[in-house]
Design a protein around this motif. Structure first.
Motif, short mmCIF file in Angstrom:
data_model
loop_
_atom_site.label_atom_id
_atom_site.label_comp_id
_atom_site.label_asym_id
_atom_site.label_seq_id
_atom_site.Cartn_x
_atom_site.Cartn_y
_atom_site.Cartn_z
N ARG A 43 1.80 -0.09 -6.87
CA ARG A 43 2.71 1.07 -6.87
C ARG A 43 1.93 2.38 -6.87
N ILE A 44 0.87 2.42 -7.64
CA ILE A 44 0.05 3.63 -7.67
C ILE A 44 -0.58 3.87 -6.30
N CYS A 45 -1.09 2.81 -5.68
CA CYS A 45 -1.67 2.94 -4.33
C CYS A 45 -0.62 3.42 -3.33
N GLU A 63 3.93 -0.52 4.64
CA GLU A 63 3.41 -1.62 5.45
C GLU A 63 2.02 -2.02 4.98
N ARG A 64 1.20 -1.04 4.69
CA ARG A 64 -0.19 -1.33 4.31
C ARG A 64 -0.25 -2.08 2.99
N VAL A 65 0.53 -1.64 2.02
CA VAL A 65 0.54 -2.30 0.71
C VAL A 65 1.05 -3.73 0.85
N LEU A 114 -6.42 1.67 0.18
CA LEU A 114 -6.68 3.11 0.22
C LEU A 114 -7.85 3.50 1.12
N GLY A 115 -8.82 2.62 1.29
CA GLY A 115 -9.93 2.89 2.20
C GLY A 115 -11.15 3.53 1.59
#
Length: 325
Positions: free
Chosen positions: A77-79, A152-154, A36-37
């Motif tokens: 999943r939440i992210c 992609e990020r997850v 998330l950053g």
């Protein structure tokens, strides 16, 4: 099938208890921060995962054979959901959006905890171009990851950083294992130069110390010599504090910008700090933290300067510092 039921497999066993489950919080927060950053969003995602865990009745919790894997899946999943809404918010952000810098080792257990709690990916799943499996993931990588799609990020964080098997990732993102492999490949393709090996930390520390000395002395020529000709500076004030609205590019323009800003703000001084990027700098005014500076360096020169001044993204740093800090 709900996420709560998907992981509730196996013969019923003893409830692991809150202490064992809470030990995963640091690892999960570190994972979510990479996705998330920001720390606030990461903590929000992890807290929601824990709420879902404690909402399970005792029988369902006892059927979860691996609570660490369950929490990882639910947090992911939440992210994924949060990343979808975050992209729209960041398009309206005032000035450059930068990830939140954190102190070195900010998330205890974020690295080795996974290997202890959840099965690592088998050797056959380790990609030859894997980026890093490390407790620290620096700003350069987090900035480039902004170009990735949420999925992609997850997938990238779970597999390339935390070595989660594709079969487990598929359950987290609602894709097939083959689709998650493709997401990992497309994520790596976006990385470009961020995939290179990080600079030696001792050399990086020397560069940062020289950079700080040149800034303190107002030595533009020394700064220009330390900066790569193609260097870029980005500062994030979030519309809350004054910061450059656009990137500053080129060694001489960056040198002039830094010396000019410090000359106009004589109360601000630079203090050394250990960050997830290695050596960094704190911006301190009258004993209070007003910013964190992280740098990327290659071959003895600074290639990127990131200045985080948004108070909402300085949450892991003490706001009041010792006079000598």
């Amino acid at each position: 099938m709900t996420e709560e039921r998907e992981a509730a497999v196996g013969s019923p066993g003893p409830d692991p208890g809150p202490c064992a489950v809470e030990r995963e919080r640091g690892r999960l927060t570190g994972m979510a921060h990479r996705m998330l950053g920001t720390v606030s969003e990461a903590e929000e995602a992890v807290q929601e995962a824990y709420l879902r865990w404690y909402r399970l009745d005792r029988a369902d919790r006892e059927r979860v054979t691996n609570p660490a894997a369950w929490l990882t899946r639910v947090t992911s999943r939440i992210c994924l959901d949060l990343l979808g809404s975050a992209r729209a918010r960041r398009e309206r952000y005032v000035g450059p959006w930068l990830p939140e810098p954190v102190p070195e080792g900010a998330f205890p257990g974020a690295g080795g905890g996974w290997a202890r709690s959840v099965a690592m990916a088998p050797a056959a799943e380790q990609p030859p171009d894997r980026v890093v499996v490390d407790e620290e993931v620096g700003t350069a990588l987090l900035v480039v990851m902004e170009s990735m799609t949420p999925a992609e990020r997850v997938v990238f964080v779970l597999h390339d950083v935390f070595a989660v098997p594709f079969a487990e990732i598929a359950l987290a993102v609602g894709r097939t294992p083959a689709a998650t492999r493709q997401l990992a490949r497309s994520a790596r393709a976006r990385l470009g130069s961020a995939r290179r090996a990080p600079a030696d930390r001792a050399e990086h520390a020397r560069v940062v110390a020289a950079f700080a000395a040149a800034c303190r002395g107002g030595d533009i020529e020394r700064l220009v010599a330390l900066l790569d000709p193609g260097a870029a500076l980005r500062s994030d004030g979030g519309g809350v504090v004054r910061a450059a609205r656009r990137p500053v590019r080129g060694a001489r323009d960056i040198g002039r910008f830094l010396v000019g800003v410090l000359a106009k703000n004589p109360r601000v001084r630079l203090a050394p700090a250990a960050t997830a990027d290695g050596a960094g700098l704190l911006l301190v005014a009258d004993g209070a933290l007003v910013g964190v500076v992280t740098l990327d360096s290659r071959h003895g020169r600074v290639t990127e300067v990131w200045i985080q001044q948004n108070p909402a993204k300085l949450t892991r740093w003490p706001r009041l510092l010792p006079d000598g800090g």
